[in-house]
Design an enzyme around this catalytic site. Sequence first.
Site, PDB file in Angstrom:
ATOM      1  CG  HIS A 129      -1.501  -0.467  -7.509  1.00  0.00           C
ATOM      2  ND1 HIS A 129      -2.155   0.374  -6.635  1.00  0.00           N
ATOM      3  CD2 HIS A 129      -1.671  -1.708  -6.993  1.00  0.00           C
ATOM      4  CE1 HIS A 129      -2.689  -0.311  -5.640  1.00  0.00           C
ATOM      5  NE2 HIS A 129      -2.407  -1.594  -5.853  1.00  0.00           N
TER       6      HIS A 129
ATOM      7  N   GLY B 255       0.642  -5.442  -9.058  1.00  0.00           N
ATOM      8  CA  GLY B 255       0.931  -6.656  -8.317  1.00  0.00           C
ATOM      9  C   GLY B 255       0.064  -7.841  -8.707  1.00  0.00           C
TER      10      GLY B 255
ATOM     11  CD  GLU C 274      -1.146   3.674  -6.425  1.00  0.00           C
ATOM     12  OE1 GLU C 274      -2.126   3.220  -7.062  1.00  0.00           O
ATOM     13  OE2 GLU C 274      -0.423   2.970  -5.705  1.00  0.00           O
TER      14      GLU C 274
ATOM     15  NE  ARG D 113      -4.171  -1.409  -0.121  1.00  0.00           N
ATOM     16  CZ  ARG D 113      -4.170  -2.331  -1.083  1.00  0.00           C
ATOM     17  NH1 ARG D 113      -3.126  -2.461  -1.867  1.00  0.00           N
ATOM     18  NH2 ARG D 113      -5.208  -3.131  -1.252  1.00  0.00           N
TER      19      ARG D 113
END
Length: 318
Positions: free
Chosen positions: A290, A292, A272, A243
């Site tokens: 981002h 993942g 973001e 995060r």
Amino acid sequence: MIKILANDGIDPIGKKMLEDAGFFVDTNNIPQDELPVKLQEYDAITVRSATKVRKALIDACPNLKLIGRGGVGVDNIDVDYAREKGIGVYNTPASSSLSVAELVFAHLFTGIRFLQDSNRKMPVEGATRFNDLKKAYAKGVELRGRTLGIVGFGRIGREVAKIAIGIGMDVIAYDLYPFNPEVDIVLGGGIAVKASVKTATLEEIITNSDFISLHTPFVGKALFGAEELDKMKKGVGLVNCSRGGLIDELALIAALDSGKVSFAALDVFDNEPTPREEILKHPKISLTPHIGAATGEAQERIGVELASLIIAHFNKVN
């Protein structure tokens, strides 16, 4: 017919599961500012990290019966308030764990061999400064035998530990809650072995790790600020695929510039989708936007799990 808005998309297999079960699924994205009006036409919404379902949106849509999050974290949903209103809230914590763990190691291998900087400079300077670049990137290290500290030993942290043990790293792990330090590792050919990590305090992770990987939710403030970074080993490498906000980005830049931190790897950011320029351009930071859980395998698992949860919810209600 129950109408579902998959506002951030859903894997085709999950969509088909829902349609076969008699649901209408709309995968057209509705901008955040239009949702208070347009979401009133639907019974449920599924999101990933882009769409936010906050109190105001929940209040504006009394028709809403379910919120589904394709992924692990639910930071973008006011979960407790939704449940107080009788709305089902579901996420898919198991489906993307392996994909996130593999990205952690993509970043680790990138950082220890300077690939983030090499991939920027070789296209521009490779033909004119080849030997200079070769010399600049000549001090790589190996992961085998190094200590990886894992902060947060849930599903993703455990997958990270399995890969680390498999390549010969020493693993120490910390979590707020007691956990089983034993992990099951499946090798090639279906060979299964058991191994254990060493449990540690957060302070021990900070002071003893050669590399640190974060896998905790955001709790309102940075977990690693200037004070924590100062206690780390000189040359530590940091990875955050969890995060944004867990690492104080300005303190991180200072630690990178001083050499205290050898490299950082970030898949998530404070603000973001507009990360600060100093982060984006820093030569010692490996960057991804981002992603993942952004593998075909993970998205399929997420879609199937989310569809199963939605079908079960409405079957129970009805």
